[in-house]
Design a protein around this motif. Structure first.
Motif, mmCIF file in Angstrom:
data_model
loop_
_atom_site.group_PDB
_atom_site.id
_atom_site.type_symbol
_atom_site.label_atom_id
_atom_site.label_comp_id
_atom_site.label_asym_id
_atom_site.label_seq_id
_atom_site.Cartn_x
_atom_site.Cartn_y
_atom_site.Cartn_z
ATOM 1 N N ASN A 190 0.833 -1.212 0.000
ATOM 2 C CA ASN A 190 0.000 0.000 0.000
ATOM 3 C C ASN A 190 0.858 1.248 0.000
ATOM 4 O O ASN A 190 0.557 2.221 -0.687
ATOM 5 N N LEU A 193 2.182 1.660 -3.371
ATOM 6 C CA LEU A 193 1.131 2.177 -4.259
ATOM 7 C C LEU A 193 0.971 3.685 -4.090
ATOM 8 O O LEU A 193 0.803 4.419 -5.064
ATOM 9 N N HIS A 485 0.889 0.279 -11.333
ATOM 10 C CA HIS A 485 0.017 0.526 -10.182
ATOM 11 C C HIS A 485 -1.162 -0.434 -10.211
ATOM 12 O O HIS A 485 -1.513 -1.048 -9.201
ATOM 13 N N THR A 489 -1.730 -3.359 -7.570
ATOM 14 C CA THR A 489 -2.997 -3.375 -6.838
ATOM 15 C C THR A 489 -3.652 -4.747 -6.953
ATOM 16 O O THR A 489 -4.105 -5.326 -5.965
ATOM 17 N N ASN A 493 -4.149 -7.362 -4.016
ATOM 18 C CA ASN A 493 -5.500 -7.871 -3.752
ATOM 19 C C ASN A 493 -5.490 -9.394 -3.696
ATOM 20 O O ASN A 493 -6.131 -10.003 -2.845
ATOM 21 N N ASN B 7 -6.959 -1.107 7.189
ATOM 22 C CA ASN B 7 -6.160 -0.111 6.478
ATOM 23 C C ASN B 7 -6.331 -0.264 4.972
ATOM 24 O O ASN B 7 -6.489 0.705 4.242
ATOM 25 N N ILE B 8 -6.329 -1.504 4.549
ATOM 26 C CA ILE B 8 -6.504 -1.777 3.122
ATOM 27 C C ILE B 8 -7.884 -1.321 2.668
ATOM 28 O O ILE B 8 -8.039 -0.674 1.651
ATOM 29 N N ASP B 9 -8.878 -1.627 3.507
ATOM 30 C CA ASP B 9 -10.231 -1.213 3.145
ATOM 31 C C ASP B 9 -10.307 0.301 3.006
ATOM 32 O O ASP B 9 -10.928 0.824 2.093
ATOM 33 N N ASN B 11 -8.063 2.177 2.106
ATOM 34 C CA ASN B 11 -7.354 2.597 0.902
ATOM 35 C C ASN B 11 -8.076 2.197 -0.377
ATOM 36 O O ASN B 11 -7.651 2.569 -1.457
ATOM 37 N N GLN B 14 -8.792 4.637 -2.795
ATOM 38 C CA GLN B 14 -7.606 5.238 -3.418
ATOM 39 C C GLN B 14 -6.900 4.215 -4.289
ATOM 40 O O GLN B 14 -5.678 4.227 -4.433
ATOM 41 N N GLU B 15 -7.645 3.309 -4.822
ATOM 42 C CA GLU B 15 -7.123 2.290 -5.729
ATOM 43 C C GLU B 15 -6.205 1.298 -5.038
ATOM 44 O O GLU B 15 -5.400 0.644 -5.671
ATOM 45 N N GLY B 16 -6.259 1.256 -3.741
ATOM 46 C CA GLY B 16 -5.448 0.290 -3.020
ATOM 47 C C GLY B 16 -6.113 -1.065 -3.085
ATOM 48 O O GLY B 16 -7.199 -1.211 -3.661
ATOM 49 N N PRO B 17 -5.472 -2.078 -2.508
ATOM 50 C CA PRO B 17 -6.060 -3.415 -2.521
ATOM 51 C C PRO B 17 -7.442 -3.414 -1.864
ATOM 52 O O PRO B 17 -7.693 -2.681 -0.923
#
Lengths: 681, 67
Positions: A190, A193, A485, A489, A493, B7-9, B11, B14-17
């Motif tokens: 993250n 990213l 990116h 990502t 995921n 934290n991932i959620d 994000n 913001q295009e995070g995982p």
């Protein structure tokens, strides 16, 4: 993996060399080793020795864990002396026997044991090769956090679920299963990213490049227009110059003709003047002829002249040949006005005819009157008057001749002009030359402006192109970063989702394993085992959450460990994409104590679990519990029992006291320190 | 772990995982799967290094794996 032989020298309670041989794998045996020792004999030390030789760590629960050197040996050292603490283990993995050894050099510094360095070696005894680096290889199939579930400190197991103990345990579960790494990866991913996002937003992307391209296209059109204009003007200028050169050359060749033209123009001008004069005379004559006013005047004058001439002839003063009669007849006829019908060949007649040309007559009367009066007054004699008259008429004729000459000249010039007019091209060229001489500077000026404009536009185009090149590069980087990116990502995921699934499955698997194991523990009420997201164990009976008594908690802890070391190892292998964990059922399970809080009836339960869970079980226990364990194992042949011997208390132990039907065999030299003896049949 | 999942959620927008659970490693293409393996394998050797090094390592892996 199977543990074969542990050798200790100067390690904690074990001075000199102590060799502990574990029982060989056998179908007839329980594959259970029982190592008996009183409190302080060194059971936990043995467990620590295993951890130490594999991972260089000892258990926190060890008393004074920083002092690994045997105290008796250390006590006898002189200040600054050094001694080696040695732990060696022979173990079998996938049918190969390995020897791992860790030697620690300790220096005496007051009462402090100062570690001066260590050796760590791993030998493949089959081919004699050293495995390097040994730690990395061991960690690949038996990482420290996994080892905790196999070299298991079981004292006070009933406190296992206390907050402090369990937090550490949950961390170990995450570590063994690889979830902690996943957590760190996703966290770092993250952050990566976000860094990429910052970089991406700092680079002009598609829009910027598109804008520049549009601007370039617009500018390129302008440049094309400018180039077209310049080209047109250049062509125009070139053509004009060519034409001018051609005309100039042509005119140079026709210079003389141009002189003729100039003369023509002058002659025309002169002719026009003369013609004007003649027209004026003609008009006057026409006017005279028209009113005929002059006729009686001329007749009278002529009569008088004739009379004078007759008188002169009579006086014999006029030649006889003078055609006086003819003149008289002529004058009697009005036709004489035109004079054209008189006989030719008579010079006097011709003379008179000439005299009587109407155009000359206008001057005659006054002249004649003058001459007549001059004769009468005797100023002129008649001959002189006649001569003067003739001169006057001749002058008139001369004027007439001059006019005729001019007419001739005009005729000639007109002819010349007509000829020249056939060469009207020459004249047009002269005009064209003037036009071109005016036109060319104008075109040149326009051309200069157009060229300047074109240069400016081309410069703008070059600038734009260089901007575009930069934008293209930036767009490329932008695209790559965006793709990176997106991919990262997606990958994160995937890792996250895989980890989530692993976590869920880990919990479900542990729950399932435990559920099967704990059923007998809470046999008086159906119990449901449940793990929350932090792997905290809950047992629900009739909807009430309770872990039960200390004994039940101990059993629960056993069940959790036994479940975990199966499930976690399997998932750990999956998470790391490695094929490092062999059948976890083959791993040795070493349990230090752990039976303390168990009620006697549950010994059998635990023994059954252990025999089921591991290929090799090593139980470190005090006598009483060992005896109970042995009772449970008693029906099986060849129980493998080792006793940790403290010389001072040696007499307290005997097979009879322990209820073990086996002779006592002592391993190693007896000393004031712990040694290990084998109890067997 | 849960903290980081949250934290991932956070994000996700913001295009995070994302924790949709719909993207497993089987949904990755060959390059992406290679990257996943590289990150996991890299992490096996760098799990003790600090976060900054790990970020750089991931960044480098991304650069190497994705043209």
């Amino acid at each position: 993996m199977r543990l074969n032989k542990l050798t200790l020298k100067n390690f904690r309670q074990f001075s000199e060399t102590n060799i502990l041989e574990f029982g060989a794998a056998s179908e007839s045996s329980n594959n259970v080793d029982i190592i008996i020792g009183v409190n302080g004999a060194g059971k936990t030390t043995l467990l620590s020795a295993l951890n130490f030789v594999f991972h260089g760590q000892v258990l926190d629960s060890l008393e004074n864990p920083e002092r690994l050197c045997n105290d008796e040996i250390f006590k006898n050292l002189l200040e600054g002396d050094e001694v080696l603490v040695e732990v060696e283990l022979e173990f079998e993995l996938r049918s190969v026997v390995y020897a791992v050894q860790r030697h620690l050099k300790v220096r005496k510094q007051g009462n402090k044991q100062v570690r001066m360095g260590s050796d760590f070696n791993l030998l493949n005894t089959l081919d004699g090769s050293l495995i390097t680096p040994p730690g990395k290889w061991i960690n690949s199939w038996f990482p420290p956090n996994l080892a905790k579930f196999f070299f298991f400190p079981g004292e006070n197991l009933h406190t296992f679920f206390d907050e402090r103990n369990f937090s550490s345990f949950a961390e170990d579960i995450k570590s063994v299963s690889g979830l902690d790494k996943t957590e760190m990866i996703v966290d770092a991913g993250n952050s990566a990213l976000l860094l990429m996002q910052k970089r991406i937003s700092g680079i002009p992307g598609e829009d910027a490049a598109t804008q520049i391209i549009e601007s370039i296209n617009a500018n390129a059109e302008k440049v094309l227009d400018a180039e077209q204009l310049v080209s047109t003007l250049e062509e125009e200028s070139k053509q004009a110059l060519n034409e001018l050169t051609s005309i100039t050359n042509y005119l140079e060749e026709r210079k003389s003709d141009i002189g003729a033209l100039v003369a023509l123009a002058e002659a025309r001008l002169k002719r026009d003047n003369l013609e004007n004069q003649r027209l004026k005379l003609d008009e006057q004559m026409d006017s005279l002829i028209k009113d005929k006013a002059w006729i009686p005047f001329v007749s009278a004058a002529t009569s008088r002249a004739l009379e004078s001439l007759g008188s002169l002839r009579d006086q014999g003063k006029l030649e006889n040949s003078f055609p006086l009669d003819s003149i008289r007849r002529l004058l009697d006829s009005e036709e004489c006005i035109c004079g054209r019908h008189l006989n030719e060949g008579d010079s006097a007649t011709n003379h008179l005819i000439a005299m009587l040309e109407p155009r000359n007559l206008m001057e005659f009367p006054a002249r004649y009157d003058f001459l007549e009066s001059s004769i009468k007054s005797g100023v002129l004699n008649p001959e002189m008057a006649l001569t003067e008259w003739q001169r006057t008429t001749s002058s008139a004729l001369l004027n007439s001749d001059e006019l005729d000459e001019i007419d001739s000249e005009i005729q000639a010039l007109v002819k010349q002009a007509v000829d020249d007019s056939q060469d009207s091209f020459l004249e047009s060229q002269i005009l064209r030359q003037t036009e071109l001489q005016n036109l060319i500077p104008d075109v040149e000026m326009k051309l200069g402006d157009a060229r300047e404009s074109r240069e400016n536009l081309q410069q703008i185009l070059r600038d734009k192109n260089s901007e575009l090149a930069e934008a293209e590069v930036a767009r490329g980087s932008h695209g790559i970063l965006v793709r990176q990116h997106q991919s990262l990502t997606k990958v994160l995921n995937a890792i996250f989702d895989d980890a989530s699934r692993v976590k869920v499955r880990l919990r479900e698997d542990i729950e399932k394993e435990m559920q099967d194991l704990v059923a007998p523990i809470y046999n008086y009420k159906p119990a449901t085992v449940s793990l929350d997201e932090n792997f905290r164990v809950g047992v629900f009976r009739d909807g009430v959450s309770s872990l039960g008594s200390d004994g039940q908690k101990t059993l629960l802890a056993f069940s959790l460990v036994l479940s975990l070391n199966r499930v976690a190892a399997r998932i750990s292998a999956e998470m790391q994409d490695q094929d490092f964990v062999e059948q976890v059922g083959e791993y040795p399970l070493v349990i230090d104590a752990g039976f303390g809080a168990l009620a006697r009836p549950f010994y059998k339960t635990v023994i059954d679990w252990l025999r089921d869970a591991a290929g090799q079980t090593i139980i470190l226990s005090i006598d009483t519990h060992a005896a109970f364990v042995l009772e449970e194992l008693g029906q099986v042949n060849d129980p493998h029992v080792l006793r940790m011997h403290e010389s001072a208390k040696n007499e307290d132990y005997s097979p009879e006291v322990l209820g073990i039907r086996a002779p006592l065999i002592t391993y190693g030299e007896k000393s004031s320190h712990t040694s290990i003896e084998r109890l067997t049949k | 772990m849960d903290k980081n999942y949250e934290n991932i959620d956070a994000n996700a927008s913001q295009e995070g995982p994302q924790s949709s659970g719909s993207i497993g490693s089987r949904d990755l293409n060959a390059d992406e799967d290679a990257l996943r393996r590289a990150i996991l394998s890299k992490s096996a050797t760098i799990h003790k290094v600090n976060q900054k090094d790990l970020i750089e390592a991931i960044d480098e892996l991304v650069r190497l794996n994705i043209k």
